[in-house]
Design a protein around this motif. Structure first.
Motif, PDB file in Angstrom:
ATOM      1  N   ASP A  44       0.827  -1.213   0.000  1.00 13.36           N
ATOM      2  CA  ASP A  44       0.000   0.000   0.000  1.00 13.36           C
ATOM      3  C   ASP A  44       0.858   1.258   0.000  1.00 13.36           C
ATOM      4  N   LEU A  45       2.011   1.195   0.680  1.00 18.18           N
ATOM      5  CA  LEU A  45       2.936   2.321   0.626  1.00 18.18           C
ATOM      6  C   LEU A  45       3.464   2.496  -0.796  1.00 18.18           C
ATOM      7  N   MET A  46       3.736   1.382  -1.471  1.00 17.91           N
ATOM      8  CA  MET A  46       4.166   1.445  -2.867  1.00 17.91           C
ATOM      9  C   MET A  46       3.070   2.055  -3.733  1.00 17.91           C
ATOM     10  N   GLU A  47       1.822   1.663  -3.479  1.00 18.80           N
ATOM     11  CA  GLU A  47       0.699   2.210  -4.244  1.00 18.80           C
ATOM     12  C   GLU A  47       0.582   3.716  -4.034  1.00 18.80           C
ATOM     13  N   LYS A  48       0.815   4.141  -2.814  1.00 20.59           N
ATOM     14  CA  LYS A  48       0.748   5.572  -2.495  1.00 20.59           C
ATOM     15  C   LYS A  48       1.833   6.349  -3.238  1.00 20.59           C
ATOM     16  N   ALA A  49       3.045   5.798  -3.260  1.00 25.01           N
ATOM     17  CA  ALA A  49       4.149   6.448  -3.971  1.00 25.01           C
ATOM     18  C   ALA A  49       3.870   6.488  -5.470  1.00 25.01           C
ATOM     19  N   ALA A  50       3.335   5.384  -5.993  1.00 18.74           N
ATOM     20  CA  ALA A  50       3.031   5.331  -7.422  1.00 18.74           C
ATOM     21  C   ALA A  50       1.967   6.357  -7.791  1.00 18.74           C
ATOM     22  N   LYS A  51       0.988   6.528  -6.935  1.00 20.91           N
ATOM     23  CA  LYS A  51      -0.075   7.505  -7.210  1.00 20.91           C
ATOM     24  C   LYS A  51       0.482   8.920  -7.267  1.00 20.91           C
ATOM     25  N   GLN A  52       1.407   9.225  -6.358  1.00 23.66           N
ATOM     26  CA  GLN A  52       2.047  10.542  -6.379  1.00 23.66           C
ATOM     27  C   GLN A  52       2.776  10.762  -7.696  1.00 23.66           C
ATOM     28  N   CYS A  53       3.496   9.745  -8.158  1.00 27.23           N
ATOM     29  CA  CYS A  53       4.197   9.856  -9.443  1.00 27.23           C
ATOM     30  C   CYS A  53       3.218  10.033 -10.589  1.00 27.23           C
ATOM     31  N   PHE A  54       2.184   9.200 -10.609  1.00 29.27           N
ATOM     32  CA  PHE A  54       1.203   9.254 -11.689  1.00 29.27           C
ATOM     33  C   PHE A  54       0.573  10.643 -11.797  1.00 29.27           C
ATOM     34  N   GLN A  55       0.254  11.241 -10.658  1.00 25.03           N
ATOM     35  CA  GLN A  55      -0.377  12.565 -10.675  1.00 25.03           C
ATOM     36  C   GLN A  55       0.547  13.627 -11.266  1.00 25.03           C
ATOM     37  N   LYS A  56       1.850  13.456 -11.105  1.00 24.99           N
ATOM     38  CA  LYS A  56       2.811  14.389 -11.693  1.00 24.99           C
ATOM     39  C   LYS A  56       3.033  14.106 -13.177  1.00 24.99           C
ATOM     40  N   ILE A  57       3.001  12.832 -13.529  1.00 23.18           N
ATOM     41  CA  ILE A  57       3.288  12.443 -14.912  1.00 23.18           C
ATOM     42  C   ILE A  57       2.093  12.684 -15.829  1.00 23.18           C
ATOM     43  N   LYS A  58       0.910  12.464 -15.346  1.00 26.31           N
ATOM     44  CA  LYS A  58      -0.291  12.500 -16.182  1.00 26.31           C
ATOM     45  C   LYS A  58      -0.421  13.768 -17.022  1.00 26.31           C
ATOM     46  N   PRO A  59      -0.174  14.973 -16.466  1.00 27.34           N
ATOM     47  CA  PRO A  59      -0.370  16.187 -17.273  1.00 27.34           C
ATOM     48  C   PRO A  59       0.535  16.293 -18.494  1.00 27.34           C
ATOM     49  N   ILE A  60       1.637  15.560 -18.517  1.00 25.05           N
ATOM     50  CA  ILE A  60       2.540  15.679 -19.662  1.00 25.05           C
ATOM     51  C   ILE A  60       2.308  14.573 -20.702  1.00 25.05           C
ATOM     52  N   LEU A  61       1.359  13.676 -20.415  1.00 28.97           N
ATOM     53  CA  LEU A  61       1.069  12.598 -21.347  1.00 28.97           C
ATOM     54  C   LEU A  61       0.068  13.047 -22.403  1.00 28.97           C
ATOM     55  N   SER A  62       0.076  12.338 -23.514  1.00 30.55           N
ATOM     56  CA  SER A  62      -0.845  12.612 -24.618  1.00 30.55           C
ATOM     57  C   SER A  62      -1.434  11.299 -25.095  1.00 30.55           C
ATOM     58  N   LYS A  63      -2.721  11.331 -25.467  1.00 30.13           N
ATOM     59  CA  LYS A  63      -3.388  10.119 -25.947  1.00 30.13           C
ATOM     60  C   LYS A  63      -2.814   9.648 -27.284  1.00 30.13           C
ATOM     61  N   THR A  64      -2.062  10.529 -27.945  1.00 30.43           N
ATOM     62  CA  THR A  64      -1.454  10.152 -29.226  1.00 30.43           C
ATOM     63  C   THR A  64      -0.077   9.521 -29.050  1.00 30.43           C
ATOM     64  N   MET A  65       0.415   9.499 -27.827  1.00 25.28           N
ATOM     65  CA  MET A  65       1.747   8.966 -27.566  1.00 25.28           C
ATOM     66  C   MET A  65       1.663   7.615 -26.865  1.00 25.28           C
ATOM     67  N   GLU A  66       2.745   6.872 -26.965  1.00 22.43           N
ATOM     68  CA  GLU A  66       2.864   5.598 -26.276  1.00 22.43           C
ATOM     69  C   GLU A  66       3.760   5.777 -25.052  1.00 22.43           C
ATOM     70  N   VAL A  67       3.382   5.128 -23.953  1.00 26.19           N
ATOM     71  CA  VAL A  67       4.198   5.137 -22.745  1.00 26.19           C
ATOM     72  C   VAL A  67       4.824   3.761 -22.587  1.00 26.19           C
ATOM     73  N   MET A  68       6.155   3.741 -22.560  1.00 28.98           N
ATOM     74  CA  MET A  68       6.876   2.490 -22.323  1.00 28.98           C
ATOM     75  C   MET A  68       7.467   2.536 -20.906  1.00 28.98           C
ATOM     76  N   VAL A  69       7.125   1.536 -20.103  1.00 28.55           N
ATOM     77  CA  VAL A  69       7.602   1.476 -18.722  1.00 28.55           C
ATOM     78  C   VAL A  69       8.555   0.286 -18.599  1.00 28.55           C
ATOM     79  N   PHE A  70       9.801   0.576 -18.218  1.00 28.77           N
ATOM     80  CA  PHE A  70      10.827  -0.459 -18.067  1.00 28.77           C
ATOM     81  C   PHE A  70      11.049  -0.720 -16.577  1.00 28.77           C
ATOM     82  N   CYS A  71      10.870  -1.997 -16.170  1.00 30.82           N
ATOM     83  CA  CYS A  71      10.886  -2.339 -14.750  1.00 30.82           C
ATOM     84  C   CYS A  71      11.926  -3.410 -14.439  1.00 30.82           C
ATOM     85  N   GLY A  72      12.657  -3.192 -13.356  1.00 32.94           N
ATOM     86  CA  GLY A  72      13.531  -4.217 -12.816  1.00 32.94           C
ATOM     87  C   GLY A  72      12.770  -5.090 -11.853  1.00 32.94           C
TER      88      GLY A  72
END
Length: 504
Positions: free
Chosen positions: A26-54
């Motif tokens: 749940d702490l991870m979910e909270k951190a992810a939500k904070q990131c998502f809220q910052k990232i979302k405004p710079i995203l576009s529906k015409t673009m692709e988001v690639m997420v690379f995870c270890g």
């Protein structure tokens, strides 16, 4: 604000989980939500988001962020690396969650041939490969992924820390094994490595996100690296008594100027006056006296015997604080004046500019500096004193050694100016901007420090207050005039506004 190391960050996560009704996932979910809220405004529906995870918790953050991005209707693809036995429990949980999202393509990368083609014009990359726990060289498939991402030319957003960058510095990592992010979204604290100039190409701009780590755990952290906050600066301020007079706010002495450098004296003197010193006397060459008195009529002047340079220190016992250096030159007679000053005063000195160059030419004088003296070198001035440095981290370690050896404070000027203390603590200043990289900016800082020292503030407090006010005034000047057009005098002009707002 303390700047914790990698192990302390892990301990603080564990403390938060142990002392609050929140699970690790749940702490991870909270951190992810904070990131998502910052990232979302710079995203576009015409673009692709690639997420690379270890396979660790940084990758778990990435998986949770990817799920949120996809849930908001953005085209999202996830690429992960690692074997099941390497997965952290929270990574494994988030992998199961995202695999249920039919709108997200999840792919495993095992070899170079698995790397996707990246359209730099229509792709945003989220980097969540490696986190703050990294303590070795990056190699193998991780190295190949990092190189592939960097070579793509796409915009890169790193989560918590750019993959491959060490949390506490980067002296051991090869540069092509580190993600070059455009922006880094880091959790709760800046990382020490973010504050060194050699890592700007990896970190880009960074945003600190409050993910709600336990305040008691934060308060219990012990360390030597801190980020200056305005609450700390406010706590130092003593205010002014209704019945006080100029004598209560100190008498400062400034040694400054030589032929062609009268402006340095004017800037330092004006900065001291604008910082609230009660009285200021400027010791200057004869020819500078009328220029200074016309430029800063509030300052008193004491003329040297020589028309063009400072050649003696004169009587200094009546002054509360003394600064030496702005524009004085490096004539041997000026060097002798500094030597006499060091021998004849017991109060801490502020030494800048050519004063530092004279110390570099006469390094044995460092041992005779009054305890608590403040040196304010820019990188080249510091190297003349301490020798060639390999990186910002190396420069900091050398400064800590010198501060400890000679019981002095060293202000390493630049982005995130560092105030290095004799006891090993380091305070980084978050204020300021590249527009302050202009002639006379250092002279202004010298005048500010001189004023607060003369007003009776201890050297550490005077140094911290001064760098914070100096940077904030620079930020106001840049906001009003732009970084290209601002000058050192614009920093001076905004000092009263900063002090009025901060100390209201």
């Amino acid at each position: 604000m303390i700047i914790p190391n990698a192990s302390q960050i892990r301990e603080l996560d564990a403390y938060t989980i142990a002392h609050t009704p929140i699970k690790s996932i749940d702490l991870m979910e909270k951190a992810a939500k904070q990131c998502f809220q910052k990232i979302k405004p710079i995203l576009s529906k015409t673009m692709e988001v690639m997420v690379f995870c270890g396979p660790g918790n940084n990758g778990g953050d990435g998986l949770a962020i990817a799920r949120m991005i996809a849930g908001a209707g953005f085209h999202t693809r996830v690429f992960y690396v690692g074997q099941p036995e390497q997965f952290s429990p929270d990574f494994e949980t988030n992998l199961r969650r995202i695999e249920k999202f039919l709108m997200v393509t999840v792919s495993e990368i095992q070899k170079v041939m698995d790397l996707p083609v990246i359209d730099k014009h229509n792709t945003i990359i989220v980097d969540a490969l490696l986190g703050t726990g990294l303590n070795r060289q990056v190699d193998g498939i991780f190295f190949e992924i990092i190189r592939h991402i960097n070579n793509s030319g796409a915009k890169i957003l790193s989560i918590d820390i750019p993959s491959g960058l060490f949390c506490d510095g980067n002296a051991l990592q090869q540069n092509d094994a580190v993600i070059r992010a455009n922006h880094t979204y880091t959790f709760q604290f800046p990382k020490l490595s973010f504050l060194f100039p050699e890592n700007e190409e990896f970190v880009g701009n960074f945003t600190v996100l409050d993910i709600g780590l336990h305040p008691d755990g934060i308060r219990e952290l012990e360390g030597n690296n801190f980020l200056i906050e305005n609450t700390l600066i406010k706590s130092f301020y003593r205010g002014r008594s209704k019945f006080s007079h100029k004598g209560n706010y100190g008498h400062a002495l400034l040694f400054a100027a030589s032929e062609g450098k009268s402006g340095a004296a004017i800037l330092a003197a004006e900065a001291a006056m604008r910082s609230g010193v009660g009285l200021l006397t400027a010791h200057v060459p004869k020819y500078v006296l009328p220029i200074l008195q016309a430029g800063v009529p509030e300052a008193m002047c004491r003329k040297d015997d020589d028309p063009y340079i400072v050649t003696h220190s004169g009587e200094v016992s009546m002054f509360n604080a003394i600064a030496f250096g702005p524009g004085v030159g490096t004539d041997p007679r000026t060097a002798n004046a500094l030597k006499m000053l060091i021998q004849n005063t017991i109060n801490p000195l502020v030494i800048d500019a050519d004063g530092l160059n004279l110390l570099a030419q006469n390094p044995t004088w460092l041992a005779f500096l009054p305890k608590g003296s403040i040196l304010t070198p820019h990188p080249k001035e510091f190297e003349r004193i301490a020798g060639k440095t390999q990186s910002g981290l190396h420069r900091l370690e050398l400064a800590k050694d010198l501060a400890r050896k000679f019981s002095i404070y060293i202000i390493l000027k630049g982005a995130y100016t560092a105030v290095v203390c004799p006891d090993g603590r380091v305070f980084f200043n978050p204020t300021g901007n590249p527009g302050m990289a202009t002639a006379g900016s250092g002279d202004v800082l010298t005048g500010i420090i001189l004023a607060w020292l003369a007003k009776g503030y201890p050297p550490l407090q005077a140094a911290l207050i001064s760098v914070f006010l100096h940077g904030t005034a620079g930020d106001l000047a840049a906001a009003r005039l732009g970084m290209e057009g601002m000058t050192a005098r614009d920093i001076v002009f905004h000092l009263p506004k900063v002090a009025k707002k901060l100390f209201a």
